[in-house]
Design a protein around this motif. Structure first.
Motif, PDB file in Angstrom:
ATOM      1  N   GLN A 274       0.702  -1.383   0.169  1.00 30.19           N
ATOM      2  CA  GLN A 274       0.122   0.095  -0.081  1.00 30.19           C
ATOM      3  C   GLN A 274       0.765   1.241   0.163  1.00 30.19           C
ATOM      4  O   GLN A 274       1.810   1.333   0.822  1.00 30.19           O
ATOM      5  CB  GLN A 274      -0.847  -0.174   1.155  1.00 30.19           C
ATOM      6  CG  GLN A 274      -1.805  -1.238   1.453  1.00 30.19           C
ATOM      7  CD  GLN A 274      -2.764  -1.395   0.457  1.00 30.19           C
ATOM      8  OE1 GLN A 274      -3.371  -0.442  -0.205  1.00 30.19           O
ATOM      9  NE2 GLN A 274      -2.866  -2.638   0.035  1.00 30.19           N
TER      10      GLN A 274
ATOM     11  N   ASP B 229      -6.071   0.902  -6.863  1.00 36.16           N
ATOM     12  CA  ASP B 229      -6.653   1.119  -5.756  1.00 36.16           C
ATOM     13  C   ASP B 229      -5.713   0.891  -4.385  1.00 36.16           C
ATOM     14  O   ASP B 229      -6.473   0.832  -3.149  1.00 36.16           O
ATOM     15  CB  ASP B 229      -7.953   0.087  -5.390  1.00 36.16           C
ATOM     16  CG  ASP B 229      -9.002   0.756  -6.389  1.00 36.16           C
ATOM     17  OD1 ASP B 229      -9.038   1.833  -6.854  1.00 36.16           O
ATOM     18  OD2 ASP B 229      -9.740  -0.284  -6.849  1.00 36.16           O
ATOM     19  N   ASN B 230      -4.426   0.881  -4.498  1.00 32.39           N
ATOM     20  CA  ASN B 230      -3.647   0.771  -3.411  1.00 32.39           C
ATOM     21  C   ASN B 230      -2.735   1.867  -2.942  1.00 32.39           C
ATOM     22  O   ASN B 230      -2.051   1.952  -2.177  1.00 32.39           O
ATOM     23  CB  ASN B 230      -2.423  -0.585  -3.846  1.00 32.39           C
ATOM     24  CG  ASN B 230      -3.106  -1.704  -4.281  1.00 32.39           C
ATOM     25  OD1 ASN B 230      -4.040  -2.180  -3.494  1.00 32.39           O
ATOM     26  ND2 ASN B 230      -2.529  -2.437  -4.968  1.00 32.39           N
TER      27      ASN B 230
ATOM     28  N   GLU C  75      -6.092  -3.410   4.574  1.00 33.48           N
ATOM     29  CA  GLU C  75      -5.529  -4.403   4.026  1.00 33.48           C
ATOM     30  C   GLU C  75      -6.420  -5.681   4.202  1.00 33.48           C
ATOM     31  O   GLU C  75      -6.562  -6.459   2.939  1.00 33.48           O
ATOM     32  CB  GLU C  75      -3.877  -4.692   4.434  1.00 33.48           C
ATOM     33  CG  GLU C  75      -3.105  -3.617   3.927  1.00 33.48           C
ATOM     34  CD  GLU C  75      -1.814  -3.916   4.544  1.00 33.48           C
ATOM     35  OE1 GLU C  75      -1.555  -4.830   5.464  1.00 33.48           O
ATOM     36  OE2 GLU C  75      -0.834  -3.160   4.284  1.00 33.48           O
TER      37      GLU C  75
ATOM     38  N   PRO D  74     -10.935  -5.393   1.461  1.00 32.45           N
ATOM     39  CA  PRO D  74     -11.089  -4.541   0.244  1.00 32.45           C
ATOM     40  C   PRO D  74     -12.171  -3.552  -0.065  1.00 32.45           C
ATOM     41  O   PRO D  74     -11.897  -2.792  -0.731  1.00 32.45           O
ATOM     42  CB  PRO D  74     -10.880  -5.816  -0.917  1.00 32.45           C
ATOM     43  CG  PRO D  74     -10.416  -6.792  -0.198  1.00 32.45           C
ATOM     44  CD  PRO D  74     -10.981  -6.701   1.086  1.00 32.45           C
ATOM     45  N   SER D  75     -13.352  -3.955   0.709  1.00 35.93           N
ATOM     46  CA  SER D  75     -14.440  -2.990   0.473  1.00 35.93           C
ATOM     47  C   SER D  75     -14.334  -1.848   1.351  1.00 35.93           C
ATOM     48  O   SER D  75     -15.253  -0.821   1.156  1.00 35.93           O
ATOM     49  CB  SER D  75     -15.560  -3.781   0.968  1.00 35.93           C
ATOM     50  OG  SER D  75     -15.448  -4.230   2.224  1.00 35.93           O
TER      51      SER D  75
ATOM     52  N   ARG E 205      -9.099   6.172   0.400  1.00 35.99           N
ATOM     53  CA  ARG E 205      -8.567   5.614  -0.893  1.00 35.99           C
ATOM     54  C   ARG E 205      -8.386   6.846  -2.074  1.00 35.99           C
ATOM     55  O   ARG E 205      -9.335   7.306  -2.314  1.00 35.99           O
ATOM     56  CB  ARG E 205      -9.502   4.480  -1.601  1.00 35.99           C
ATOM     57  CG  ARG E 205      -8.601   3.755  -2.330  1.00 35.99           C
ATOM     58  CD  ARG E 205      -9.559   2.479  -2.789  1.00 35.99           C
ATOM     59  NE  ARG E 205      -9.947   1.445  -2.049  1.00 35.99           N
ATOM     60  CZ  ARG E 205      -9.449   0.470  -1.441  1.00 35.99           C
ATOM     61  NH1 ARG E 205      -8.258   0.088  -2.003  1.00 35.99           N
ATOM     62  NH2 ARG E 205      -9.936  -0.331  -0.583  1.00 35.99           N
TER      63      ARG E 205
END
Length: 949
Positions: free
Chosen positions: A3, A84-85, A110, A113-114, A174
């Motif tokens: 990330q 998306d990281n 981590e 994911p949602s 994010r």
């Protein structure tokens, strides 16, 4: 996949916090990959500290940038996210993360994911073990609420996970979602920006979670960005603006018009709720927020942005709203918290029952019942300055404001402020308004005792002293004189004066006390206008002495000003401003009184009734003065308080004593009213009540300071004062009282019956006045309409009028000709003035000149063909006009028939309604939000169950 975290640190004049924040950021166990520092035109060492930290970028933003604007400026030019990281972590100059904060935030996202937004646990900067805020939600009406705030962190909330929103400070989001949603809403520059962004993320299909292990110390929310403190009123305004903005953005298209139209009505209702919650400071913010939302150009853009990014319905956020049961419970807890006194507990106050208050009230009630026993069974009280009130409560209230004054020949003008007091008093016995005055006479002494007892309890530290003060105030000679002579206004002012002083003292710290002081000041000045200058002087002095309470004290005179304003305009227009000090009610002859008699607390030359009592015993003429002076000695000894410990507390009392005496002396010299051809001085009893209040204050201070000797002095003072009041207490039985019981009828029965068909039938009353030797005999002429002139008809405009109108001159000519045998034909004048009856009042048998006038008028009227003798009535000898008036009087405007009259009533009504709301006692809450203390003011329930702060 690893990330990538970009930390955005925004600072504005936060050097005192920034060094610690930079050090905490450098100590993270998981370092941010990129640090972008944004300085919003700081004027302190902030830019140098940011530069020394070595960020990847140091960006300058405009000085007035919000937190969200500064973040957008800092991210400008940064390449877009590749996947998306990539994450953004938002910090302010006072956001110091604990070493494992970023590591914990990343660990939470981590594994899920949602999750697109993660919020840390914000701790107080000054108390790192106390949670400042942890999660946000909103009520069913959209009011934002923190899920957890100002609680000691004992891991009791560490199970929290999915929430509706998190704070903007410390938020990790994010980066792709940040770009997709367009960042924080520009319409939310201070509060609710994090909550709104979280809600939009939820509607876009992502989760928002709390991370208990990530802790960040914070000195305040975004509303404090760049400020050391913010008042609770400003914060409430910001919260309300944010709520209205979100309401318009979130509302369905069909409901937009309804929400827009409801903005101002809701502001009005919430302002009334703010008054009840004793938070008038937020009212301006309520209206400011409503108008700002009504013309907010950013709503349309925010609605388009929401529609563009939303993929789920509002049902996705409904389970995360706070249920109403929890909202009510939270607010109940907040009210309980705020109702507890801060700091040491206050000293217990003297109980009304155990402190002797109840006994004193019971005894004074018995004394009052005996003293005014002749009024038992009466429907009204007449005599002196008193007349019955109107029989209809509607007619009573119709006299308030500006309208036609049916007194004498009549005129259009403002009512006396005392008319409003009479309307309120008469409404208590609405079925028979005059009965309220009878009831007041029996309740006067115990009411005065209660008033003085509570005021004295505020000053005295001894449990029995308030009872002494209550007795001395209830049997005060000026008070009893006002009652026996029918000076109702002065008696009401005497009852209320201690309560006014008590409320004025508390007004500097309490909104309810300020509201009560405003209402009491209006009532006292309306009842005794001569006291208005001294009361205003005391108000100014108290504002100077209590500058911190200036915002509460400043508007106290407003209700009184509203009552007096129309009368002031009329008196100034007439060139008679001193007429404003005239006594309300029926003008009455107060008799001559000297300064030394006033110093003995006597309102007239009778020395509180002792002159007539002792003269009947054929004692020397100097005896009454000696007796009155000796009986006052124990009370006068209270002036020794000036030379005892606690002298400072006696100074206000001494000032009131001197001012009251000066008012009494000036009143005896102010001949403002008129009784026929004679002048009437202002009643001295009002000034002497103020004089007695100052003396009573000195008594209380002296009794507090004298130790054991105070018991003896208090007992003697009560005994001698009661003895001094004896002649006044028995005046109703000795014939010395000017008042008498009445059936409520003012005119004769035959006139009463005639008025049923013609309510404006005139009755000309001729009163023999007599005259000194060498002068022509005089007669006073009074014109009454219908059922007669009532107490609420009285007007100081008429009593202090210095010029005769054309109608008055015509009436005087008519009266003079009817009183003598001439060839004058009164038919035209009687018809023009709409007079149907003539009454000749009885003469004083002890005044030969009055008897001569009476006989002359009787002969003249009996010899006139235009009037017919009806006979003797309770009002005097009655004659009926032979030819009843044929011409109808023109209808005159009432208090609601002119635009000016309506404006006056609406203005006075609104001011008194708002003041009454303010005076309703509720919990007081006055705190400020400081950067060093995130204990924000709790919400006040107003309209629609929303937060007011």
């Amino acid at each position: 996949m690893r990330q990538v975290v970009t930390a955005v640190l925004v600072a504005r004049n936060g050097a005192e916090y920034l060094e610690r924040t930079i050090a905490a950021l450098a100590a993270q166990t998981r370092q941010p990959d990129v640090v972008i520092a944004v300085d919003a035109q700081s004027t302190d060492r902030g830019p140098q500290l940011l530069a020394s930290a070595g960020p990847a970028q140091l960006v300058n933003a405009p000085a007035r940038s919000s937190f969200g604007d500064a973040i957008s400026i800092g991210m400008h030019g940064v390449p877009p996210a590749e996947d998306d990281n990539e994450w953004l972590w938002f910090l302010t100059h006072d956001s110091a993360p604990e070493p494992r904060a970023l590591q914990q935030l990343l660990a939470a996202v981590e594994i899920a994911p949602s999750v697109a937004i993660a919020g840390p646990k914000l701790m107080r900067w000054d108390k790192p073990d106390t949670i400042a805020e942890f999660g946000e939600s909103m009520t069913g009406f959209g009011a934002s609420m923190a899920l957890v705030e100002n609680e000691l962190d004992q891991a009791q909330h560490d199970v929290s996970d999915d929430v509706l929103g998190v704070a903007a400070q410390g938020m990790m989001v994010r980066r792709s979602l940040w770009s997709r949603l367009g960042g924080f809403d520009p319409g939310l520059p201070t509060v609710d920006s994090g909550l709104d962004f979280s809600i939009r993320a939820r509607l876009a299909g992502f989760r928002v979670v709390l991370v208990p292990g990530a802790r960040i110390t914070s000195a305040g929310g975004p509303e404090l960005f760049g400020r050391s403190s913010i008042s609770s009123a400003k914060r409430a305004s910001a919260v309300r603006r944010a709520q209205l903005h979100r309401r318009l953005v979130y509302a369905p298209g069909a409901a937009i018009l309804f929400h827009w139209l409801s903005l101002v009505p809701l502001a009005v209702l919430r302002s009334l709720g703010a008054l009840l919650a004793k938070r008038p400071g937020v009212i301006g913010g309520e209206f400011g927020a409503a108008f700002r939302a009504a013309f907010d150009s950013r709503v349309a853009g925010a609605r388009r942005n929401l529609q563009r990014t939303r993929t789920l319905g509002w049902g996705a956020v409904t389970p995360l709203r706070l249920p109403w049961s929890e909202v009510r419970e939270r607010r109940a807890q907040e009210r309980e918290t705020w109702s507890r006194p801060a700091g040491p507990a206050a000293e217990p106050k003297v109980s009304f029952i155990s402190g002797g208050g109840l006994i004193v009230v019971a005894l004074t009630a018995i004394v009052g019942l005996i003293a005014f026993g002749p009024l038992l069974g009466a429907q009204a009280v007449s005599g002196g300055g008193l007349l019955p009130l109107d029989e209809s409560i509607r007619d009573l209230w119709s006299k308030v404001g500006v309208g036609w004054r049916e007194i004498g020949t009549g005129f259009l003008g403002a009512a006396d402020p005392f008319t409003a007091v009479l309307a309120v008093l008469g409404s208590l016995t609405f079925w028979a308004p005059s009965l309220s005055i009878v009831a007041l006479y029996f309740a006067a002494l115990p009411l005065a005792a209660v008033s003085a007892w509570y005021a004295a309890r505020r000053v005295s530290a001894r449990g029995w002293v308030p009872a002494v003060a209550a007795v001395l105030w209830a049997v005060a000679p000026p008070f009893l004189s006002s009652l026996t002579t029918g000076h109702l206004g002065a008696a009401i002012a005497h009852i209320l004066l201690p309560l006014l002083a008590l409320a004025l003292i508390g007004a500097a710290r309490s909104w309810p006390a300020a509201g009560a002081a405003a209402l009491l000041m209006a009532a006292v000045t309306a009842s005794a206008p001569v006291l208005a200058p001294v009361i205003l002087l005391a108000w100014v002095a108290w504002m100077v002495a209590q500058p911190r309470g200036l915002h509460r004290l400043l508007l106290i005179p407003l209700p009184a000003v509203a009552l007096f304003a129309p009368l002031v305009i009329d008196q100034v227009r007439r060139g008679n401003p001193l007429g404003l000090l005239a006594d309300p009610g029926v003008p009455a002859d107060t008799g001559g009184v000297s300064a030394w008699q006033l110093a003995l607390a006597s309102t007239d030359s009778t020395l509180s009734g002792w002159t007539g009592l002792l003269n009947a015993l054929t004692l020397p003429a100097v005896a009454p003065a000696i007796v009155a002076a000796l009986l006052l000695v124990p009370v006068a000894l209270a002036l020794a308080a000036l030379f005892l410990p606690g002298t400072r507390r006696a100074v206000p009392g001494l000032v009131l004593l001197l001012l009251g005496f000066l008012v009494a002396v000036a009143s005896s010299r102010l001949a403002l009213g008129s009784i026929g051809a004679d002048t009437a001085s202002v009643w001295t009893g009002s000034g002497l009540s103020l004089f007695w209040l100052g003396l009573l204050c000195c008594v209380v201070v002296a009794l507090d300071a004298l130790g054991r000797a105070s018991v003896t002095l208090g007992t003697v003072a009560v005994t001698t004062t009661v003895l001094l009041a004896v002649p006044l207490l028995i005046a109703g039985y000795t014939g010395a009282a000017a008042i008498a019981p009445s059936t409520g009828r003012i005119v004769a029965a035959v006139v009463d019956a005639e008025s049923a068909s013609d309510p404006r039938t005139g009755t000309l009353m001729l009163v023999p006045a007599g005259s000194p030797p060498g002068e022509d005999n005089r007669v006073s002429a009074v014109l009454q309409r219908g059922l007669g002139t009532t107490l609420d008809d009285q007007s100081t405009l008429a009593a202090t009028d210095q010029e005769l109108s054309a109608a008055d001159e015509r009436l005087a000519t008519l009266a003079g000709n009817l009183s003598s045998r001439t060839g004058y034909d009164p038919t035209g004048d009687l018809d023009e003035l709409h007079i149907g009856f003539v009454v000749l009042a009885g003469a004083d048998p002890g005044d030969p000149s009055q008897v001569a006038v009476y006989e002359r008028i009787t002969i003249a009227l009996d010899g006139s063909n235009q009037v017919n003798n009806v006979g003797q009535t309770g009002s005097g000898m009655l004659w009926r006009v032979a030819s009843p008036p044929e011409s109808a009087l023109e209808p005159q405007p009432g208090n609601t028939d002119t635009a000016y009259g309506v404006l006056v009533l609406w203005g006075q009504g609104i001011i008194f309604f708002l003041t009454l709301l303010l005076a309703v006692p509720t919990a007081r809450r006055n705190r400020r939000v400081r950067a060093s203390n995130n204990s924000l003011e709790g919400p006040a329930t107003t309209f629609d169950e929303e937060d007011n702060a």
